[in-house]
Design a protein around this motif. Sequence first.
Motif, PDB file in Angstrom:
ATOM      1  N   PHE A  81       0.578  -1.142  -0.053  1.00 48.94           N
ATOM      2  CA  PHE A  81       0.267  -0.101   0.037  1.00 48.94           C
ATOM      3  C   PHE A  81       1.209   1.253   0.196  1.00 48.94           C
ATOM      4  O   PHE A  81       0.749   2.304  -0.262  1.00 48.94           O
ATOM      5  N   GLY A  82       1.893   1.516   0.948  1.00 48.76           N
ATOM      6  CA  GLY A  82       2.850   2.241   0.943  1.00 48.76           C
ATOM      7  C   GLY A  82       3.212   2.480  -0.064  1.00 48.76           C
ATOM      8  O   GLY A  82       4.139   3.882  -0.408  1.00 48.76           O
ATOM      9  N   ALA A  83       4.202   1.637  -0.807  1.00 44.54           N
ATOM     10  CA  ALA A  83       4.993   1.274  -1.414  1.00 44.54           C
ATOM     11  C   ALA A  83       4.112   2.190  -2.741  1.00 44.54           C
ATOM     12  O   ALA A  83       5.513   3.040  -3.729  1.00 44.54           O
ATOM     13  N   ALA A  84       2.807   2.063  -3.255  1.00 44.33           N
ATOM     14  CA  ALA A  84       2.771   1.995  -4.409  1.00 44.33           C
ATOM     15  C   ALA A  84       2.270   3.902  -4.051  1.00 44.33           C
ATOM     16  O   ALA A  84       3.024   4.366  -4.973  1.00 44.33           O
ATOM     17  N   ALA A  85       1.805   3.665  -2.431  1.00 48.99           N
ATOM     18  CA  ALA A  85       1.505   5.272  -2.817  1.00 48.99           C
ATOM     19  C   ALA A  85       3.174   6.223  -3.401  1.00 48.99           C
ATOM     20  O   ALA A  85       2.883   7.712  -3.692  1.00 48.99           O
ATOM     21  N   TYR A  86       3.718   6.153  -2.322  1.00 50.84           N
ATOM     22  CA  TYR A  86       5.168   6.829  -2.224  1.00 50.84           C
ATOM     23  C   TYR A  86       5.389   6.990  -3.776  1.00 50.84           C
ATOM     24  O   TYR A  86       5.901   7.590  -4.632  1.00 50.84           O
ATOM     25  N   ALA A  87       5.668   5.300  -4.986  1.00 49.69           N
ATOM     26  CA  ALA A  87       5.824   5.468  -5.975  1.00 49.69           C
ATOM     27  C   ALA A  87       5.232   6.059  -7.084  1.00 49.69           C
ATOM     28  O   ALA A  87       5.859   7.565  -7.585  1.00 49.69           O
ATOM     29  N   SER A  88       3.282   6.518  -6.898  1.00 52.13           N
ATOM     30  CA  SER A  88       3.321   7.203  -7.684  1.00 52.13           C
ATOM     31  C   SER A  88       3.072   8.624  -7.621  1.00 52.13           C
ATOM     32  O   SER A  88       3.092   9.364  -8.410  1.00 52.13           O
ATOM     33  N   ALA A  89       3.522   9.075  -6.195  1.00 50.92           N
ATOM     34  CA  ALA A  89       3.720  10.130  -5.579  1.00 50.92           C
ATOM     35  C   ALA A  89       4.543  10.935  -6.277  1.00 50.92           C
ATOM     36  O   ALA A  89       4.757  11.918  -7.227  1.00 50.92           O
ATOM     37  N   LEU A  90       5.566  10.419  -6.046  1.00 48.50           N
ATOM     38  CA  LEU A  90       7.444  10.948  -6.524  1.00 48.50           C
ATOM     39  C   LEU A  90       7.478  10.745  -7.916  1.00 48.50           C
ATOM     40  O   LEU A  90       7.512  11.408  -8.342  1.00 48.50           O
ATOM     41  N   ILE A  91       6.248  10.015  -9.004  1.00 45.41           N
ATOM     42  CA  ILE A  91       5.928  10.000 -10.428  1.00 45.41           C
ATOM     43  C   ILE A  91       5.970  11.115 -10.684  1.00 45.41           C
ATOM     44  O   ILE A  91       6.333  12.067 -11.203  1.00 45.41           O
ATOM     45  N   ASN A  92       4.833  11.311  -9.659  1.00 46.28           N
ATOM     46  CA  ASN A  92       4.039  12.507 -10.688  1.00 46.28           C
ATOM     47  C   ASN A  92       4.442  13.862 -10.047  1.00 46.28           C
ATOM     48  O   ASN A  92       4.399  14.911 -10.382  1.00 46.28           O
ATOM     49  N   VAL A  93       5.554  14.143  -8.719  1.00 40.11           N
ATOM     50  CA  VAL A  93       6.048  15.460  -8.619  1.00 40.11           C
ATOM     51  C   VAL A  93       7.069  15.067  -9.467  1.00 40.11           C
ATOM     52  O   VAL A  93       7.410  16.928  -9.607  1.00 40.11           O
ATOM     53  N   HIS A  94       7.658  14.529  -9.461  1.00 43.31           N
ATOM     54  CA  HIS A  94       9.515  14.544  -9.759  1.00 43.31           C
ATOM     55  C   HIS A  94       9.208  14.825 -11.230  1.00 43.31           C
ATOM     56  O   HIS A  94      10.125  15.186 -12.230  1.00 43.31           O
ATOM     57  N   ALA A  95       8.472  13.472 -12.303  1.00 41.57           N
ATOM     58  CA  ALA A  95       8.478  13.785 -13.588  1.00 41.57           C
ATOM     59  C   ALA A  95       6.643  14.309 -13.972  1.00 41.57           C
ATOM     60  O   ALA A  95       7.634  14.625 -15.609  1.00 41.57           O
ATOM     61  N   GLY A  96       6.469  14.819 -13.526  1.00 38.68           N
ATOM     62  CA  GLY A  96       5.250  16.060 -13.560  1.00 38.68           C
ATOM     63  C   GLY A  96       4.397  14.825 -14.299  1.00 38.68           C
ATOM     64  O   GLY A  96       3.328  15.694 -15.660  1.00 38.68           O
ATOM     65  N   LEU A  97       3.733  13.534 -14.427  1.00 42.32           N
ATOM     66  CA  LEU A  97       2.743  12.422 -15.128  1.00 42.32           C
ATOM     67  C   LEU A  97       1.521  12.939 -14.419  1.00 42.32           C
ATOM     68  O   LEU A  97       1.575  12.936 -13.296  1.00 42.32           O
ATOM     69  N   THR A  98       0.527  12.315 -15.464  1.00 48.27           N
ATOM     70  CA  THR A  98      -0.309  12.340 -15.349  1.00 48.27           C
ATOM     71  C   THR A  98      -0.983  11.116 -13.717  1.00 48.27           C
ATOM     72  O   THR A  98      -0.447   9.741 -13.642  1.00 48.27           O
ATOM     73  N   PRO A  99      -1.700  11.389 -12.515  1.00 42.02           N
ATOM     74  CA  PRO A  99      -2.327   9.670 -12.200  1.00 42.02           C
ATOM     75  C   PRO A  99      -2.825   8.733 -12.878  1.00 42.02           C
ATOM     76  O   PRO A  99      -2.397   8.121 -11.930  1.00 42.02           O
ATOM     77  N   LEU A 100      -3.521   9.284 -13.830  1.00 44.58           N
ATOM     78  CA  LEU A 100      -3.912   8.344 -14.597  1.00 44.58           C
ATOM     79  C   LEU A 100      -2.370   7.501 -15.489  1.00 44.58           C
ATOM     80  O   LEU A 100      -2.759   5.975 -15.505  1.00 44.58           O
ATOM     81  N   VAL A 101      -1.382   7.829 -15.123  1.00 42.07           N
ATOM     82  CA  VAL A 101      -0.123   7.309 -15.580  1.00 42.07           C
ATOM     83  C   VAL A 101       0.394   6.318 -14.468  1.00 42.07           C
ATOM     84  O   VAL A 101       0.462   5.194 -14.430  1.00 42.07           O
ATOM     85  N   THR A 102       0.306   7.590 -12.725  1.00 43.74           N
ATOM     86  CA  THR A 102       1.257   6.725 -11.905  1.00 43.74           C
ATOM     87  C   THR A 102       0.470   5.990 -10.865  1.00 43.74           C
ATOM     88  O   THR A 102       1.507   5.364 -10.515  1.00 43.74           O
TER      89      THR A 102
END
Length: 244
Positions: A81-102
């Motif tokens: 649960f936490g690893a997916a939340a962190y990974a999705s948030a990190l990719i979104n914040v640092h790479a700027g990808l949309t939540p539909l991808v992250t």
Amino acid sequence: MTVMRFVRRGLTFLRTEVFVLPSRIIVLLFALGLLALPLFTDDPYILRILIMTSLLATFAASWDFLAGYSGQVNFGHALFFGAAAYASALINVHAGLTPLVTIPLGALLAGALGALVGLLCLRLRGAYLSLTTLALPIILVSLFFAMPELTGGELGIRRVQRITNDRVINYYIAVVLMLAVCGILWKIGESKFGLILPALREDQVAHPPVVRSTPPALLLPLLTSPVGAGLAGAVYGHFLRSVG
């Protein structure tokens, strides 16, 4: 013709799979009630509570599939649960990808972690398995605190992008995700392969023909269950707009 075929299959499914047991009828009515709720109220407080409840219910269902069907009591299920939340948030914040991808990427990471945990812990049984899985999220938390420039350390990650600003759409995303994950896990459990899992849970030694398929049989819950938990965690992070 395609629509009519879909309708006929749906009616056949309801007649053969749902209407055969009162408990399944109750579940169907409950699901329909959840889907119809925004037609009667759009109170932000009620919707927020139900969104959080649906996401945590998805997480709980993924754990139940792992522990209930295969008997692998994982005390560290929050890792996925936490690893997916962190990974999705990190990719979104640092790479700027949309939540539909992250969000799918976060779920895939959770599945990969599940496979890794399975390879490490597959031969462990009982309390040894539970205690080993309990140690894994503790190790991951320590790693996150050791890299504050990337993970935010104890403060976590802020300014995560919302999936949408419409609370009703957020509600439907959470509810549909819960119903879909629970439905998929239920169908896997009811399949021919799923029947192997309770046998292994009860006694692997007493089922010699089944023991030959023990590694793949036990690895399936450690792949599918983390993906369900990862989807819930990734959506959870984007809904709260922070992960910590």
